[in-house]
Write a protein that holds these residues in place. Structure first.
Motif, short mmCIF file in Angstrom:
data_model
loop_
_atom_site.label_atom_id
_atom_site.label_comp_id
_atom_site.label_asym_id
_atom_site.label_seq_id
_atom_site.Cartn_x
_atom_site.Cartn_y
_atom_site.Cartn_z
N VAL A 152 0.75 -1.06 0.04
CA VAL A 152 -0.10 0.02 0.05
C VAL A 152 0.70 1.24 0.01
O VAL A 152 0.67 2.13 -0.61
N LEU A 153 1.77 1.18 0.92
CA LEU A 153 2.83 2.43 0.96
C LEU A 153 3.36 2.52 -0.55
O LEU A 153 3.52 3.84 -0.80
N LYS A 154 3.90 1.62 -1.10
CA LYS A 154 4.42 1.84 -2.46
C LYS A 154 3.30 2.52 -3.54
O LYS A 154 3.70 3.14 -4.23
N ARG A 155 1.97 1.87 -3.54
CA ARG A 155 1.11 2.34 -4.37
C ARG A 155 0.72 3.71 -4.06
O ARG A 155 0.29 4.62 -4.96
N VAL A 156 0.55 4.13 -2.70
CA VAL A 156 0.43 5.41 -2.18
C VAL A 156 1.40 6.44 -2.92
O VAL A 156 1.08 7.53 -3.39
N GLN B 19 -5.84 8.74 -1.01
CA GLN B 19 -6.66 8.72 0.34
C GLN B 19 -7.24 7.64 0.48
O GLN B 19 -7.23 6.92 1.60
N GLN B 20 -8.06 6.96 -0.64
CA GLN B 20 -8.65 5.72 -0.34
C GLN B 20 -7.70 4.59 0.09
O GLN B 20 -8.06 3.66 0.90
N LEU B 21 -6.46 4.27 -0.41
CA LEU B 21 -5.54 3.36 -0.21
C LEU B 21 -5.19 3.57 1.44
O LEU B 21 -5.16 2.45 2.15
N LEU B 22 -5.13 4.85 1.64
CA LEU B 22 -4.47 4.99 3.11
C LEU B 22 -5.58 4.78 4.11
O LEU B 22 -5.39 4.20 5.27
N LYS B 23 -6.94 5.08 3.75
CA LYS B 23 -7.91 4.60 4.70
C LYS B 23 -8.10 3.27 4.88
O LYS B 23 -8.48 2.78 6.09
N GLU C 12 1.38 4.97 12.62
CA GLU C 12 1.55 6.37 12.82
C GLU C 12 2.14 6.79 11.25
O GLU C 12 1.78 8.04 10.84
N SER C 13 2.64 6.07 10.56
CA SER C 13 3.21 6.35 9.35
C SER C 13 2.10 6.74 8.34
O SER C 13 1.98 7.69 7.47
N LEU C 14 1.09 5.90 8.26
CA LEU C 14 -0.18 6.14 7.35
C LEU C 14 -0.94 7.22 7.88
O LEU C 14 -1.50 8.07 7.06
N SER C 15 -0.91 7.44 9.09
CA SER C 15 -1.70 8.75 9.66
C SER C 15 -1.18 10.04 9.02
O SER C 15 -1.83 10.82 8.76
N ALA C 16 0.02 9.87 9.29
CA ALA C 16 0.84 11.09 8.71
C ALA C 16 0.75 11.37 7.25
O ALA C 16 0.55 12.55 6.77
N GLU D 31 -1.17 14.57 5.21
CA GLU D 31 -0.60 15.26 3.95
C GLU D 31 -1.29 15.02 2.88
O GLU D 31 -1.62 16.18 2.02
N VAL D 32 -2.09 13.87 2.58
CA VAL D 32 -3.07 13.92 1.35
C VAL D 32 -4.04 14.71 1.37
O VAL D 32 -4.87 15.25 0.67
N ASN D 33 -4.94 14.56 2.81
CA ASN D 33 -6.22 15.42 3.16
C ASN D 33 -5.70 16.91 2.87
O ASN D 33 -6.64 17.68 2.30
N ALA D 34 -4.59 17.33 3.30
CA ALA D 34 -4.13 18.70 3.26
C ALA D 34 -4.13 19.13 1.55
O ALA D 34 -4.48 20.05 1.32
N ALA D 35 -3.51 18.15 1.13
CA ALA D 35 -3.38 18.55 -0.40
C ALA D 35 -4.67 18.50 -1.10
O ALA D 35 -5.03 19.31 -2.13
#
Length: 251
Positions: A171-175, A188-192, A211-215, A219-223
């Protein structure tokens, strides 16, 4: 008198023929049953050797490697009991026993390889299927009394955590790929989805991943809130996500 003798001899001959046919048929049934049993154990050995052959794709512990090789050893011993005339089995048994002994010495607190992040969803799914097969094997071996309970619990937990790691790292790679392409909606959907999964776990890896995913989600929500285009995932991407994060069977 001669006629009676001839008739008697014919009856005896007929009885011998019938008896021989019965014995021959019984021998054929025994041989057929033996071949079927041998074929069953050959299939077990082939499938287990295939799993061992994937030790370079996933981190295999010493416990897992011993379990798999011991499974082959047990199958060979059973085959030898079925057909004691096959001299090649004696040598194979000795070779596998030596392999088991070497693994016990070489892989104490050591894994076959380091964890590698899957390059694609297809590879991630393939890795997850492999872990599923490995968990099924150790469960079966534990049920048969060939794997101690403590070793089973530890190895099953290790493989379960590996399933989680495969999912999260993929998921991190896809994000990151989605962010590079400006597909913030996909990211955003991947992270959720990933956060929903790790939030139910309490092990150190999942807590760190949370913690990493939340951060990253912040960032994505802010963008997105700044007016970036939120691209929706395509249908095939949703299907791959569902398969990756489908509920895992409890072994």
């Amino acid at each position: 008198m001669n006629i009676a003798l001839v008739v008697g001899l014919c009856v005896i001959l007929l009885g011998l023929i019938v008896g021989y046919n019965i014995m021959a048929q019984q021998r054929q049934r025994v041989e057929s049953s033996k071949r079927q049993e041998m074929a069953k154990y050959i299939a077990v050995i082939d499938a287990t050797e295939e799993l061992i052959g994937n030790a370079h794709n996933l981190p295999y512990s010493g416990t897992l490697l011993v379990c798999l090789n011991q499974k082959i050893l047990d199958a060979l011993k059973t085959m030898h009991d079925i057909d004691k005339n096959d001299r090649s089995l004696t040598q194979r048994i000795a070779d596998v026993q030596a392999q088991v002994n070497q693994i016990k010495q070489t892989y104490q607190n050591k894994e076959s390889t380091s964890f590698r992040v899957p390059d694609s969803d297809r590879e991630a799914i393939s890795m997850l299927k492999l872990v599923k097969r490995l968990r099924a094997v150790i469960k079966a071996e534990h049920t048969k009394g060939r794997l101690p309970t403590q070793a089973f619990v530890a190895e099953n937990s290790r493989l379960e955590q590996m399933q989680m790691k495969i999912n999260i790292e993929n998921v991190l790679k896809r994000v990151n790929d989605a962010k590079i392409k400006g597909q913030m909606g996909t990211a955003q959907q991947l992270l959720k989805k990933a956060l929903d999964v790790v939030s139910t776990k309490s092990d150190p890896y999942c807590q760190s991943a949370k913690e990493s995913l939340s951060a990253m989600l912040e960032e994505v929500n802010a963008a997105l809130s700044k007016g970036h285009e939120a691209n929706r995932p395509k249908n095939d991407e949703n299907k791959e996500l569902d398969e990756l994060f489908a509920p895992k069977k409890k072994w």
